[in-house]
Design a protein around this motif. Structure first.
Motif, PDB file in Angstrom:
ATOM      1  N   LYS A 240      50.051  78.707   7.651  1.00  0.00           N
ATOM      2  CA  LYS A 240      50.006  77.620   8.626  1.00  0.00           C
ATOM      3  C   LYS A 240      49.567  76.322   7.968  1.00  0.00           C
ATOM      4  CE  LYS A 240      45.231  78.279  10.296  1.00  0.00           C
ATOM      5  NZ  LYS A 240      44.725  76.950   9.966  1.00  0.00           N
TER       6      LYS A 240
ATOM      7  N   THR B  53      46.988  70.771   9.779  1.00  0.00           N
ATOM      8  CA  THR B  53      47.030  69.986  11.018  1.00  0.00           C
ATOM      9  C   THR B  53      48.473  69.952  11.518  1.00  0.00           C
ATOM     10  OG1 THR B  53      47.397  67.916   9.803  1.00  0.00           O
ATOM     11  CG2 THR B  53      45.108  68.503  10.308  1.00  0.00           C
ATOM     12  N   GLY B  54      48.640  69.451  12.718  1.00  0.00           N
ATOM     13  CA  GLY B  54      49.982  69.253  13.230  1.00  0.00           C
ATOM     14  C   GLY B  54      50.498  70.425  14.046  1.00  0.00           C
ATOM     15  N   PRO B  55      51.784  70.408  14.361  1.00  0.00           N
ATOM     16  CA  PRO B  55      52.346  71.383  15.302  1.00  0.00           C
ATOM     17  C   PRO B  55      52.510  72.802  14.764  1.00  0.00           C
ATOM     18  CG  PRO B  55      54.065  69.939  14.462  1.00  0.00           C
ATOM     19  CD  PRO B  55      52.768  69.369  13.981  1.00  0.00           C
TER      20      PRO B  55
ATOM     21  N   SER C  90      49.936  74.467  12.971  1.00  0.00           N
ATOM     22  CA  SER C  90      48.622  74.642  12.370  1.00  0.00           C
ATOM     23  C   SER C  90      47.722  75.647  13.094  1.00  0.00           C
ATOM     24  CB  SER C  90      47.908  73.291  12.290  1.00  0.00           C
ATOM     25  OG  SER C  90      47.801  72.715  13.578  1.00  0.00           O
TER      26      SER C  90
ATOM     27  N   LYS D   1      49.621  73.546  17.953  1.00  0.00           N
ATOM     28  CA  LYS D   1      48.806  72.517  17.315  1.00  0.00           C
ATOM     29  C   LYS D   1      47.377  73.009  17.142  1.00  0.00           C
ATOM     30  CE  LYS D   1      51.441  68.785  19.524  1.00  0.00           C
ATOM     31  NZ  LYS D   1      51.370  67.661  20.495  1.00  0.00           N
ATOM     32  N   SER D   2      46.730  72.538  16.102  1.00  0.00           N
ATOM     33  CA  SER D   2      45.334  72.877  15.860  1.00  0.00           C
ATOM     34  C   SER D   2      44.449  71.880  16.583  1.00  0.00           C
ATOM     35  CB  SER D   2      45.025  72.847  14.360  1.00  0.00           C
ATOM     36  OG  SER D   2      43.675  73.160  14.120  1.00  0.00           O
ATOM     37  N   THR D   3      43.890  72.326  17.692  1.00  0.00           N
ATOM     38  CA  THR D   3      42.957  71.501  18.465  1.00  0.00           C
ATOM     39  C   THR D   3      41.825  72.394  18.938  1.00  0.00           C
ATOM     40  OG1 THR D   3      43.807  71.849  20.701  1.00  0.00           O
ATOM     41  CG2 THR D   3      44.972  70.240  19.337  1.00  0.00           C
TER      42      THR D   3
ATOM     43  N   GLY E 141      45.835  72.855  23.978  1.00  0.00           N
ATOM     44  CA  GLY E 141      46.522  72.548  22.739  1.00  0.00           C
ATOM     45  C   GLY E 141      46.905  73.788  21.966  1.00  0.00           C
ATOM     46  N   CYS E 142      45.984  74.747  21.869  1.00  0.00           N
ATOM     47  CA  CYS E 142      46.234  75.939  21.070  1.00  0.00           C
ATOM     48  C   CYS E 142      47.325  76.819  21.649  1.00  0.00           C
ATOM     49  CB  CYS E 142      44.937  76.735  20.914  1.00  0.00           C
ATOM     50  SG  CYS E 142      43.811  76.036  19.690  1.00  0.00           S
TER      51      CYS E 142
ATOM     52  N   HIS F  28      52.696  76.266  22.382  1.00  0.00           N
ATOM     53  CA  HIS F  28      53.546  76.721  21.290  1.00  0.00           C
ATOM     54  C   HIS F  28      54.964  76.145  21.353  1.00  0.00           C
ATOM     55  CE1 HIS F  28      50.412  79.713  20.680  1.00  0.00           C
ATOM     56  NE2 HIS F  28      51.001  80.069  19.554  1.00  0.00           N
TER      57      HIS F  28
END
Length: 319
Positions: free
Chosen positions: A62, A65-67, A69, A92-94, A99-100, A103
């Motif tokens: 992975k 950062t970003g979509p 991650s 995304k990594s948030t 956010g998580c 997908h």
């Protein structure tokens, strides 16, 4: 009914959403979600049991950062036009749950003859009907047309995900509008969450079958079934029939809970169809089931009824 074969279950521990593909080179290839949700692994072996001891190769990790991650889920390996492709879901990594679990579907390509070697290239996001939660892409070809089947949330429909199909123009893109094949409508599809996901395709006789998984990822997880005539227009929703009851589900007598997210392969002699799936061997889960790592990969034979329907039987006990 299922018949005992020389398969030890669980086949591979702590591997959910299992995908096994038998290639023309004689190898079985295996990939699945890893408990850390941070990478994609592939292993291969000459036999199904050999996959248990095969050394996995990490083919992709992975991003920081970003979509792509966080939460790398349910990779599938396909061989199309002399190249290998992996379809997978990533978020995304948030620090927020929203956010998580936002997908999208992504694609990797490798032109090496052995997918454990060579270079994997990111082909980017596979764009679908909406810019919304989407995952579990699978693909198959029929009568010269390649199709994509996947799970996605339609913002205008209540629930978490429905199943859609579209024609593909490249291994990483679709053409034409998606067609919804099924949405969670029965009670067994709405336990905990309103979910239809994890499609898998198999052809038998005059029909194409799509299995899928429904409800929350605990003991309530189970499998449904769609089917259509091989001669029908697969992109017409009316071509598809749907079982009103689950076709594979928890078996407390055998100590198997939440079987689902399956794929299909064949026995080494090519005589028997095999269902590949994950399940836990206990019911009580502490915390979020998605972070309980003990969904183990299992394989067992299934048969066909006289009228050409699959009979998956019950998930077999650990042996």
């Amino acid at each position: 009914m299922t018949t005992k074969m020389n398969i030890r279950n669980p086949l591979i521990v702590q591997r959910a959403d299992p995908w096994i593909y038998r290639h023309t080179d004689g190898y079985y290839y295996f990939t699945a979600s890893v408990p850390e949700y941070d990478r994609i692994e592939i292993r291969r072996a000459r036999t199904l049991m050999g996959l248990a001891e095969a050394e996995p190769a990490i083919v992709w990790r992975k991003h920081e950062t970003g979509p792509m991650s966080a939460n790398i889920w349910a990779p599938e390996l396909h061989f199309i036009n002399d190249a290998w492709y992996v379809y997978y879901a990533a978020a995304k990594s948030t620090e927020t749950v929203e956010g998580c679990f936002d997908h999208r579907i992504f694609v990797l390509e490798n032109k090496s003859s052995n997918p454990l070697e060579g270079c994997w290239t990111e082909k980017g996001q596979l764009r679908t009907g909406w810019e919304s939660f989407s995952l579990d892409a699978t693909t198959f070809a029929h009568q010269g047309i390649r199709y994509l089947v996947w799970a996605q949330r339609d913002p205008d429909i209540k629930g978490n995900s429905n199943l859609y199909m579209a024609e593909m123009d490249t291994p990483w893109s679709i053409t034409g509008p998606p067609v919804m094949l099924t949405m969670p409508e029965y009670g067994w599809e709405q336990e905990g969450f309103l979910v239809n996901e994890g499609p898998a395709v198999i052809r038998h006789g005059e029909h194409i079958f799509i299995t899928y998984s429904a409800s929350a990822t605990d003991h309530r997880y189970c499998m449904g079934l769609l089917w259509a005539s091989c001669s029908s227009n697969l992109l017409e929703a009316s071509s598809w029939s749907k079982s009103p009851v689950p076709v594979f589900q928890t078996c407390e007598a055998n100590g198997q809970y939440g079987p689902g997210h399956n794929s299909f392969t064949q026995s080494e002699d090519g005589l028997h169809d095999m269902i590949v799936y994950h399940a836990r061997n206990y019911k009580r889960i502490e915390g979020d089931p998605l972070y309980d790592p003990n969904r183990h990969t299992r394989v067992q034979r299934f048969t066909w009824t006289a009228d050409g329907m699959p009979d998956f039987g019950e998930p077999a006990a650990d042996n």
